[in-house]
Write a protein that holds these residues in place. Structure first.
Motif, short mmCIF file in Angstrom:
data_model
loop_
_atom_site.label_atom_id
_atom_site.label_comp_id
_atom_site.label_asym_id
_atom_site.label_seq_id
_atom_site.Cartn_x
_atom_site.Cartn_y
_atom_site.Cartn_z
N MET C 1 0.84 -1.20 0.00
CA MET C 1 0.00 0.00 0.00
C MET C 1 0.88 1.25 0.00
O MET C 1 1.62 1.51 0.94
CB MET C 1 -0.89 0.01 1.25
CG MET C 1 -1.98 -1.02 1.22
SD MET C 1 -3.24 -0.61 0.00
CE MET C 1 -4.00 0.83 0.78
N TYR C 2 0.78 2.03 -1.08
CA TYR C 2 1.57 3.25 -1.17
C TYR C 2 0.75 4.49 -0.79
O TYR C 2 1.30 5.49 -0.39
CB TYR C 2 2.11 3.42 -2.58
CG TYR C 2 3.08 2.34 -3.00
CD1 TYR C 2 4.39 2.38 -2.55
CD2 TYR C 2 2.69 1.31 -3.83
CE1 TYR C 2 5.29 1.40 -2.93
CE2 TYR C 2 3.58 0.32 -4.22
CZ TYR C 2 4.87 0.38 -3.77
OH TYR C 2 5.76 -0.59 -4.14
N LEU C 3 -0.57 4.41 -0.97
CA LEU C 3 -1.42 5.56 -0.67
C LEU C 3 -1.93 5.49 0.76
O LEU C 3 -2.21 4.41 1.27
CB LEU C 3 -2.63 5.60 -1.61
CG LEU C 3 -2.36 5.68 -3.11
CD1 LEU C 3 -3.67 5.87 -3.86
CD2 LEU C 3 -1.38 6.78 -3.44
N THR C 4 -2.02 6.65 1.37
CA THR C 4 -2.54 6.68 2.74
C THR C 4 -3.35 7.95 2.97
O THR C 4 -2.99 9.02 2.47
CB THR C 4 -1.40 6.60 3.77
OG1 THR C 4 -1.94 6.81 5.08
CG2 THR C 4 -0.34 7.69 3.52
N THR C 5 -4.43 7.79 3.71
CA THR C 5 -5.21 8.97 4.08
C THR C 5 -4.69 9.56 5.39
O THR C 5 -5.10 10.64 5.79
CB THR C 5 -6.70 8.60 4.28
OG1 THR C 5 -6.77 7.58 5.28
CG2 THR C 5 -7.31 8.08 2.99
N GLN C 6 -3.79 8.83 6.07
CA GLN C 6 -3.24 9.29 7.34
C GLN C 6 -1.94 10.06 7.11
O GLN C 6 -1.25 9.84 6.12
CB GLN C 6 -2.95 8.09 8.25
CG GLN C 6 -4.18 7.28 8.58
CD GLN C 6 -5.26 8.12 9.25
OE1 GLN C 6 -5.00 8.80 10.22
NE2 GLN C 6 -6.47 8.10 8.68
N PRO C 7 -1.57 10.96 8.04
CA PRO C 7 -0.29 11.66 7.91
C PRO C 7 0.86 10.66 7.72
O PRO C 7 0.89 9.60 8.35
CB PRO C 7 -0.16 12.40 9.24
CG PRO C 7 -1.56 12.64 9.67
CD PRO C 7 -2.33 11.41 9.21
N ILE C 8 1.78 11.00 6.82
CA ILE C 8 2.92 10.13 6.54
C ILE C 8 3.89 10.20 7.72
O ILE C 8 4.31 11.29 8.12
CB ILE C 8 3.61 10.55 5.23
CG1 ILE C 8 2.66 10.28 4.04
CG2 ILE C 8 4.92 9.81 5.04
CD1 ILE C 8 3.15 10.81 2.71
N ASP C 9 4.21 9.05 8.27
CA ASP C 9 5.11 8.99 9.44
C ASP C 9 6.54 8.88 8.92
O ASP C 9 7.05 7.79 8.65
CB ASP C 9 4.73 7.77 10.29
CG ASP C 9 5.52 7.75 11.60
OD1 ASP C 9 6.61 8.36 11.67
OD2 ASP C 9 5.04 7.10 12.55
N VAL C 10 7.19 10.05 8.78
CA VAL C 10 8.52 10.09 8.16
C VAL C 10 9.54 9.35 9.02
O VAL C 10 10.39 8.62 8.51
CB VAL C 10 8.96 11.54 7.92
CG1 VAL C 10 10.38 11.60 7.39
CG2 VAL C 10 8.00 12.22 6.94
N ALA C 11 9.44 9.50 10.33
CA ALA C 11 10.39 8.82 11.22
C ALA C 11 10.29 7.30 11.04
O ALA C 11 11.30 6.60 10.97
CB ALA C 11 10.11 9.20 12.68
N LYS C 12 9.06 6.82 10.91
CA LYS C 12 8.88 5.37 10.72
C LYS C 12 9.43 4.93 9.36
O LYS C 12 10.05 3.87 9.24
CB LYS C 12 7.37 5.05 10.82
CG LYS C 12 7.06 3.57 10.90
CD LYS C 12 5.56 3.36 11.11
CE LYS C 12 5.15 1.95 10.68
NZ LYS C 12 3.76 1.89 10.22
#
Lengths: 143, 81, 143, 81
Positions: C1-12
């Motif tokens: 899954m590349y698309l997300t409706t949630q904020p992208i967790d850059v640290a993760k």
């Protein structure tokens, strides 16, 4: 202050670097578990500290002059680093990605060329050696 | 005159010390100091040319004149990043 | 899954991307507060979701074929984003920085060229318009 | 045959709907479907050429044959990132 003996806080750097500027390019150098075919367990980074700070400031000034739309955040770690730790971090923010990539790439290229920092690799057999990027093997073992 | 000479990384291993004060004849330049070191230390003499040098934390060439109290360093190939 | 409706967790993402591989290049797209001279307050990202996932998978496959030493982590946000939020993140990890930069740059360039995602900018005066990168102004106001 | 036509972003605004089922003559190709849409919708007719098209989530050209049950979309200029 660009040099730090403490682990580089990448999340904090991103927070400092990121306003509403469109494009962010971050480069992280990470201690590898091998170099020139030999296994590495840790690396000592040594700097001519006062001069390294001046050189990084000079590079930041160059980048600001060449990419006026870009902002730069940089840090270089010194001391003993384990495999997987971040040795250097450069974040460039700009309205468009071309400048962000170019400013980030130029910064790390120049850091690696002129900032007086050296690294000694430690191997599993107890031996160690200063890395010499000008030699083909990339590894000059002393003592 | 006297300058403060710093050794880093592999050069410190070669010199066997991190720094030293050196007396130089008036009018000495950076290249003269390297030549003097090369006469004393065979492993420095083995270098094909003078390594990058810094005076008071700025890169300089071999012709740079030295002044009393200068901080001088010859730099092994840098390997940051 | 590349698309997300949630904020992208850059640290993760960085954590997932970063092993002991030497060089990491991260690109973040951040919602800007202006485009083509007009102030923006938010952007709606809309995707042809199933096709966008396939296209991003195809791009990941291309990058893996062209830079076999690089590993890639990517995410694209959809839905309404405020100014300053991360819309897209691409991290490329490789033993050396040239490959990390090249793989990261090629990935974001291709994402912007072929992945079916659109954005509608909202302006302070209540108007809004779909962004058309093929037009000089970059801003096609509809309705 | 019948295809499922999807509209996104500005094309959805133009069509006034997110999708529709369309009956097409056997042997229809993607370009024929665009021509049919252009005859019905003046703003589609104003396009200088057929926009990028996808059949079953893959980019295709105007000559791509359509089959019963295909999912078809004409795509406005993408603007991700």
């Amino acid at each position: 202050m660009y040099l730090t003996t403490q682990p580089i806080d990448v999340a904090k750097m991103l927070h400092e670097a990121r306003p509403c500027d469109g494009a962010l390019c971050l480069f992280l150098g990470v201690v590898r578990n091998e170099n020139a075919g030999r296994e590495t367990i840790s690396i000592d980074y040594e700097a001519y500290g006062s001069m390294a700070e001046k050189e990084m400031e000079r590079i930041a000034g160059q980048i600001a002059a060449e990419w006026p739309s870009a902002r730069l955040v940089m840090a270089h770690r010194v001391g003993r680093l384990a495999v997987g730790e971040v040795s250097v971090a450069v974040a460039a923010v700009a309205p468009h990605r071309a400048e962000a990539f170019a400013a980030c790439r130029a910064s790390i290229d120049r850091i690696k060329t002129t900032v007086p920092i050296w690294k000694k690799e430690h191997h599993p057999d107890g031996s160690s050696g200063w890395v010499d990027p000008t030699r083909e093997s990339g590894d000059l073992t002393i003592g | 005159m006297r300058v403060h000479l710093l050794y880093f990384a592999s050069f410190r291993d070669i010199a066997g010390k991190p720094d030293e004060n050196r007396e130089l004849p008036p009018g000495s330049r950076v290249g003269d100091l390297w030549a003097a070191l090369s006469r004393e230390v065979p492993r420095f003499a083995a270098f094909p040319s003078m390594p990058p040098a810094a005076v008071n934390e700025e890169y300089v060439g071999a012709d740079e004149p030295l002044r009393d109290g200068d901080e001088v360093a010859f730099l092994p190939p840098v390997a940051g990043g």
